[in-house]
Scaffold this active site. Sequence first.
Site, short mmCIF file in Angstrom:
data_model
loop_
_atom_site.label_atom_id
_atom_site.label_comp_id
_atom_site.label_asym_id
_atom_site.label_seq_id
_atom_site.Cartn_x
_atom_site.Cartn_y
_atom_site.Cartn_z
N THR A 83 -3.96 -8.27 10.80
CA THR A 83 -4.80 -7.72 9.73
C THR A 83 -6.21 -8.27 9.85
O THR A 83 -6.39 -9.45 10.20
CB THR A 83 -4.21 -7.96 8.32
OG1 THR A 83 -5.18 -7.54 7.34
CG2 THR A 83 -3.85 -9.42 8.08
N HIS A 139 0.81 -1.22 0.00
CA HIS A 139 0.00 0.00 0.00
C HIS A 139 0.84 1.27 0.00
O HIS A 139 0.37 2.34 0.39
CB HIS A 139 -0.96 -0.01 1.21
CG HIS A 139 -2.05 -1.04 1.10
ND1 HIS A 139 -2.90 -1.37 2.12
CD2 HIS A 139 -2.44 -1.82 0.05
CE1 HIS A 139 -3.75 -2.30 1.72
NE2 HIS A 139 -3.49 -2.60 0.47
P1 OAD Z 1 -7.42 -3.17 10.28
O1 OAD Z 1 -7.54 -1.98 11.17
O2 OAD Z 1 -8.53 -3.46 9.36
O3 OAD Z 1 -7.18 -4.46 11.17
C1 OAD Z 1 -6.25 -4.48 12.22
C2 OAD Z 1 -6.24 -5.87 12.82
O4 OAD Z 1 -5.22 -5.92 13.79
C3 OAD Z 1 -7.56 -6.25 13.54
O5 OAD Z 1 -7.98 -7.53 13.09
C4 OAD Z 1 -7.16 -6.27 15.02
O6 OAD Z 1 -7.87 -7.27 15.76
C5 OAD Z 1 -5.69 -6.61 14.92
N1 OAD Z 1 -4.87 -6.16 16.06
C6 OAD Z 1 -5.06 -5.11 16.89
N2 OAD Z 1 -4.07 -5.02 17.79
C7 OAD Z 1 -3.21 -6.03 17.51
C8 OAD Z 1 -1.97 -6.47 18.06
N3 OAD Z 1 -1.40 -5.85 19.10
N4 OAD Z 1 -1.37 -7.55 17.50
C9 OAD Z 1 -1.91 -8.20 16.45
N5 OAD Z 1 -3.08 -7.83 15.89
C10 OAD Z 1 -3.72 -6.76 16.40
O7 OAD Z 1 -6.03 -3.00 9.50
P2 OAD Z 1 -5.56 -3.71 8.17
O8 OAD Z 1 -6.04 -5.11 8.11
O9 OAD Z 1 -4.11 -3.46 8.05
O10 OAD Z 1 -5.67 0.57 3.52
O11 OAD Z 1 -6.31 -2.85 7.09
C11 OAD Z 1 -6.06 -3.10 5.74
C12 OAD Z 1 -6.10 -1.81 4.96
O12 OAD Z 1 -7.33 -1.14 5.21
C13 OAD Z 1 -5.05 -0.80 5.37
O13 OAD Z 1 -3.82 -1.01 4.72
C14 OAD Z 1 -5.67 0.49 4.96
C15 OAD Z 1 -7.04 0.25 5.53
O14 OAD Z 1 -8.06 1.03 5.12
C16 OAD Z 1 -5.71 1.76 2.92
O15 OAD Z 1 -5.63 2.81 3.51
C17 OAD Z 1 -5.80 1.63 1.45
#
Ligand code: OAD
Length: 244
Positions: free
Chosen positions: A178, A109
């Site tokens: 994620t 990204h």
């Molecule tokens: P999300 O905010 O959708 O998901 C974050 C994940 O991390 C969730 O499933 C949480 O349960 C988990 N989480 C939280 N704290 C944690 C920890 N300490 N250790 C492990 N896991 C933990 O973020 P992404 O999946 O990265 O894109 O989102 C994907 C994309 O959507 C991003 O790159 C961004 C966003 O909108 C764009 O901006 C294009």
Amino acid sequence: MRRARHIAILTGAGISAESGVPTFRDAQTGLWAKYRPEDLATPEAFRQDPKRVWEWYAWRRELVSQAAPNPGHYALAQLEGCVPRVTLITQNVDSLHQRAGSSNVIELHGNISRVICSAERRVVEQWQETGDAPPLCPDCGAPLRPDVVWFGEILPLQALEAAVQAAHSCDVFFSIGTSSLVEPAASLPLEALQHGATLAEINPLPTPLSKHARFVLRGPAGQALPELLRSVWVIGRSPEPNRQ
Ligand code: OAD
């Protein structure tokens, strides 16, 4: 993991949560709980209100620059010394994997620290500060923008191809921090599974991927990853390399 020749890892915002970088979709603390992605993370939003979008990314860039890698980032960097091949695929734009020492990082990204010309798409390193936001491209005068992928935009082709190739060729695939909701990244673990990899997930909460994973570690990555490395390689602080 001890027998693996190639481990691929997909990380999302959760791996940086313990560094103080907010995730997107966590119910109370996620950015999308406070802001509307369609106002800030789409090409239309940038066309309509470039100043708002530029300033929001400038705030996030500052936040990320103050953050430091956490034990989860360091454990993944250490993994490179334990397995012949490690491919780290990230949806994060914060450079924390690279700052922890990971060398083979595929950024799906983009990267928030880079700025590109919104017309020519090339990286711009210096521009005239006029006090206006966004600043303008020194060559063509178009507004500058962060080098990140917005909703509705295609991912950098080379990065995506390298990520798919890694998913197809790894023995073990980890999905870490994620929500597994955003495509095409969300499909990479399933691609790996179809090509015979063992799938593992690290996340404090269930995701749509959880039911496909052979191993699920329910906990924060900053705790789970160092513990995992210690238990797999029976190590103190630095794992014994098994390169041969
Ligand atoms: P999300 O905010 O959708 O998901 C974050 C994940 O991390 C969730 O499933 C949480 O349960 C988990 N989480 C939280 N704290 C944690 C920890 N300490 N250790 C492990 N896991 C933990 O973020 P992404 O999946 O990265 O894109 O989102 C994907 C994309 O959507 C991003 O790159 C961004 C966003 O909108 C764009 O901006 C294009």
